[in-house]
Design a protein around this motif. Structure first.
Motif, PDB file in Angstrom:
ATOM      1  N   UNK A 135       8.294  16.221   0.233  1.00  0.00           N
ATOM      2  CA  UNK A 135       7.284  16.152   1.288  1.00  0.00           C
ATOM      3  C   UNK A 135       7.874  16.545   2.630  1.00  0.00           C
ATOM      4  N   UNK A 136       7.122  17.382   3.316  1.00  0.00           N
ATOM      5  CA  UNK A 136       7.583  17.932   4.580  1.00  0.00           C
ATOM      6  C   UNK A 136       7.036  17.076   5.717  1.00  0.00           C
ATOM      7  N   UNK A 137       7.230  15.786   5.659  1.00  0.00           N
ATOM      8  CA  UNK A 137       6.561  14.949   6.655  1.00  0.00           C
ATOM      9  C   UNK A 137       7.470  14.439   7.736  1.00  0.00           C
ATOM     10  N   UNK A 138       6.915  14.196   8.915  1.00  0.00           N
ATOM     11  CA  UNK A 138       7.664  13.506   9.967  1.00  0.00           C
ATOM     12  C   UNK A 138       7.782  12.043   9.560  1.00  0.00           C
ATOM     13  N   UNK A 139       6.692  11.509   9.116  1.00  0.00           N
ATOM     14  CA  UNK A 139       6.606  10.118   8.665  1.00  0.00           C
ATOM     15  C   UNK A 139       5.706  10.136   7.451  1.00  0.00           C
ATOM     16  N   UNK A 140       5.991   9.330   6.429  1.00  0.00           N
ATOM     17  CA  UNK A 140       5.043   9.306   5.311  1.00  0.00           C
ATOM     18  C   UNK A 140       3.647   8.940   5.844  1.00  0.00           C
ATOM     19  N   UNK A 141       2.668   9.798   5.560  1.00  0.00           N
ATOM     20  CA  UNK A 141       1.309   9.554   6.052  1.00  0.00           C
ATOM     21  C   UNK A 141       0.620   8.548   5.130  1.00  0.00           C
ATOM     22  N   UNK A 142      -0.618   8.167   5.498  1.00  0.00           N
ATOM     23  CA  UNK A 142      -1.371   7.252   4.635  1.00  0.00           C
ATOM     24  C   UNK A 142      -1.566   7.853   3.249  1.00  0.00           C
ATOM     25  N   UNK A 143      -1.813   9.197   3.235  1.00  0.00           N
ATOM     26  CA  UNK A 143      -2.038   9.792   1.897  1.00  0.00           C
ATOM     27  C   UNK A 143      -0.742   9.826   1.093  1.00  0.00           C
ATOM     28  N   UNK A 144       0.415   9.925   1.775  1.00  0.00           N
ATOM     29  CA  UNK A 144       1.697   9.852   1.055  1.00  0.00           C
ATOM     30  C   UNK A 144       1.878   8.466   0.447  1.00  0.00           C
ATOM     31  N   UNK A 145       1.529   7.437   1.230  1.00  0.00           N
ATOM     32  CA  UNK A 145       1.661   6.056   0.747  1.00  0.00           C
ATOM     33  C   UNK A 145       0.745   5.820  -0.444  1.00  0.00           C
ATOM     34  N   UNK A 146      -0.460   6.383  -0.332  1.00  0.00           N
ATOM     35  CA  UNK A 146      -1.436   6.253  -1.413  1.00  0.00           C
ATOM     36  C   UNK A 146      -0.896   6.921  -2.683  1.00  0.00           C
ATOM     37  N   UNK A 147      -0.327   8.105  -2.483  1.00  0.00           N
ATOM     38  CA  UNK A 147       0.250   8.872  -3.582  1.00  0.00           C
ATOM     39  C   UNK A 147       1.329   8.059  -4.307  1.00  0.00           C
ATOM     40  N   UNK A 148       2.172   7.441  -3.521  1.00  0.00           N
ATOM     41  CA  UNK A 148       3.240   6.609  -4.072  1.00  0.00           C
ATOM     42  C   UNK A 148       2.652   5.443  -4.871  1.00  0.00           C
ATOM     43  N   UNK A 149       1.580   4.842  -4.353  1.00  0.00           N
ATOM     44  CA  UNK A 149       0.931   3.744  -5.084  1.00  0.00           C
ATOM     45  C   UNK A 149       0.316   4.241  -6.384  1.00  0.00           C
ATOM     46  N   UNK A 150      -0.284   5.425  -6.334  1.00  0.00           N
ATOM     47  CA  UNK A 150      -0.985   5.955  -7.514  1.00  0.00           C
ATOM     48  C   UNK A 150      -0.015   6.502  -8.567  1.00  0.00           C
ATOM     49  N   UNK A 151       1.160   6.957  -8.120  1.00  0.00           N
ATOM     50  CA  UNK A 151       2.155   7.517  -9.060  1.00  0.00           C
ATOM     51  C   UNK A 151       3.512   6.844  -8.820  1.00  0.00           C
ATOM     52  N   UNK A 152       3.611   5.573  -9.181  1.00  0.00           N
ATOM     53  CA  UNK A 152       4.815   4.814  -8.823  1.00  0.00           C
ATOM     54  C   UNK A 152       6.089   5.358  -9.457  1.00  0.00           C
ATOM     55  N   UNK A 153       5.966   6.146 -10.532  1.00  0.00           N
ATOM     56  CA  UNK A 153       7.178   6.672 -11.163  1.00  0.00           C
ATOM     57  C   UNK A 153       7.527   8.073 -10.685  1.00  0.00           C
ATOM     58  N   UNK A 154       6.645   8.676  -9.899  1.00  0.00           N
ATOM     59  CA  UNK A 154       6.917  10.018  -9.370  1.00  0.00           C
ATOM     60  C   UNK A 154       7.998   9.910  -8.291  1.00  0.00           C
ATOM     61  N   UNK A 155       9.077  10.650  -8.477  1.00  0.00           N
ATOM     62  CA  UNK A 155      10.127  10.637  -7.450  1.00  0.00           C
ATOM     63  C   UNK A 155       9.700  11.523  -6.288  1.00  0.00           C
ATOM     64  N   UNK A 156       9.806  10.962  -5.101  1.00  0.00           N
ATOM     65  CA  UNK A 156       9.373  11.668  -3.890  1.00  0.00           C
ATOM     66  C   UNK A 156      10.548  11.711  -2.905  1.00  0.00           C
ATOM     67  N   UNK A 157      10.773  12.872  -2.304  1.00  0.00           N
ATOM     68  CA  UNK A 157      11.794  12.977  -1.253  1.00  0.00           C
ATOM     69  C   UNK A 157      11.117  13.317   0.062  1.00  0.00           C
ATOM     70  N   UNK A 158      11.328  12.475   1.050  1.00  0.00           N
ATOM     71  CA  UNK A 158      10.877  12.779   2.405  1.00  0.00           C
ATOM     72  C   UNK A 158      11.941  13.681   3.031  1.00  0.00           C
ATOM     73  N   UNK A 159      11.539  14.900   3.373  1.00  0.00           N
ATOM     74  CA  UNK A 159      12.511  15.876   3.861  1.00  0.00           C
ATOM     75  C   UNK A 159      12.775  15.718   5.358  1.00  0.00           C
ATOM     76  N   UNK A 160      13.968  16.036   5.730  1.00  0.00           N
ATOM     77  CA  UNK A 160      14.464  16.044   7.120  1.00  0.00           C
ATOM     78  C   UNK A 160      13.893  14.946   8.012  1.00  0.00           C
TER      79      UNK A 160
END
Ligand code: NCD
Ligand code: ZN
Length: 336
Positions: A135-160
């Motif tokens: 994810x190319x985010x400054x800060x995890x957005x609400x939709x990023x948080x939602x995504x994490x809740x919906x796919x708890x096993x999906x590995x996510x990297x917040x870039x830079x």
């Protein structure tokens, strides 16, 4: 007393390698910078954007011809054309992840909220096969948080990550959330790019307390934070014009820069975890057969070149890149 460190060649989990003559200059410098494994960002900068496994493998082959000793991990670009079938195929062929840019997120016209809804079948496939979402985010957005809740096993990297808020958020999340930090964001703050186009990058460097949070998490050796340089070369004239292109070029001296900066705040002993170990563990990857090597660093002065030429056939500012810290001295260099 001379100080010497030997450690595994480093991993860069976010690099821009470009195309054509620029790629021909950049790719061989990855190993020179002390890196043996890198995760290549494909994106709208590449023409055409890389959205299929075939395209990614063709790009990987081009890079390998230029840098045979480097392990190139490849990504795809999140876009509406990407299907769950393509995700499964990508996994079979060794593609590591999918990069989402802000424009990959669609806006729900009724609520005005940005949503990943159309990508849920793709994310489900990624979670199943074990592909990483970048994810190319400054800060995890609400939709990023939602995504994490919906796919708890999906590995996510917040870039830079550039802010204390981003560091705190990642730390508070679980084992499936990782975070890259660039070399230049461990050094720069707002004052450094405000008047200096060559330090201008996206996301821009923030305030001293933000930089301190980035430094602290490296000092702590937190396992889910690791190096991703976001090295992003642009020809000098495009950096020096009125609408400067964003991007800092660190590839040729990546580890000398990093060692110099870490040493400046007492973190030289954190180099190994941050640059060589944490990222590999998070991603569950290793160098390809025969491509693991070690590097030796010594504490000696090294002058950063004023520029790197990539095209002798055009005027100098069009055919060269100004690197990070151009014309300055570093305190560590690689001797092998
Ligand atoms: C990136 C590049 O040039 O590829 N630049 C940067 O400052 N990180 C593009 C981008 O992410 O804006
Ligand atoms: Zn980038």
């Amino acid at each position: 007393m001379q100080t010497i460190i030997t450690l595994p060649a480093a991993c860069d989990f976010h690099i821009h390698t470009r195309q054509g003559v620029l790629m021909e200059m950049v790719a061989p410098r990855i190993a020179e910078g002390g890196v043996s494994l890198c995760y290549v960002m494909v994106e709208p900068n590449l023409k055409p954007p890389i959205t299929s496994t075939e395209q990614a493998l063709e790009y990987k082959a081009q890079l390998e011809r230029l840098a045979p000793n480097v392990t190139f991990l490849m990504s795809l670009y999140l876009c509406p054309e990407l299907t769950p079938e393509e995700i499964r195929k990508a996994k079979k062929h060794g593609i590591v992840g999918v990069k989402s840019y802000p424009r990959g997120v669609t806006t729900n016209s009724e609520s005005g909220i940005e949503s990943y809804a159309i990508y849920y079948p793709v994310f489900k496939a990624m979670e199943e096969v074990g592909l990483i979402l970048n994810l190319h985010g400054e800060l995890p957005s609400d939709s990023d948080q939602q995504l994490h809740n919906d796919f708890p096993k999906l590995k996510i990297v917040l870039e830079h990550a550039t802010t204390k808020a981003a560091v705190d958020t990642v730390k508070a999340l679980g084992d499936t959330i990782g975070c890259t930090i660039t070399i230049h964001h461990l050094q720069l703050t707002v004052d450094d790019w405000a008047g200096q186009c060559h330090n201008f990058c996206k996301p821009v460097a923030k305030f001293p307390h933000d930089r301190q949070a980035l430094r602290d998490v490296v000092l702590e050796g937190h396992p889910r934070f690791f190096l991703g340089t976001d090295s992003a070369p642009h020809p000098a004239y495009l950096k020096e014009c009125a609408h400067s292109c964003a991007g800092v070029f660190t590839t040729p001296l990546a580890i000398p820069y990093l060692a110099t900066i870490l040493d400046s705040f007492g973190a030289i002993n954190c180099l190994r975890k941050f640059a060589c170990e944490n990222g590999k563990k998070f991603y569950g990857v290793n160098e390809e057969e025969g491509k693991y090597r070690e590097i030796t660093l010594v504490k000696e002065t090294l002058l950063v070149p004023h520029s790197y030429s990539f095209d002798e056939s055009v005027e100098e500012r069009r055919g060269s890149i100004v690197p990070f810290f151009a014309g300055k001295n570093l305190t560590w260099k690689i001797i092998n």
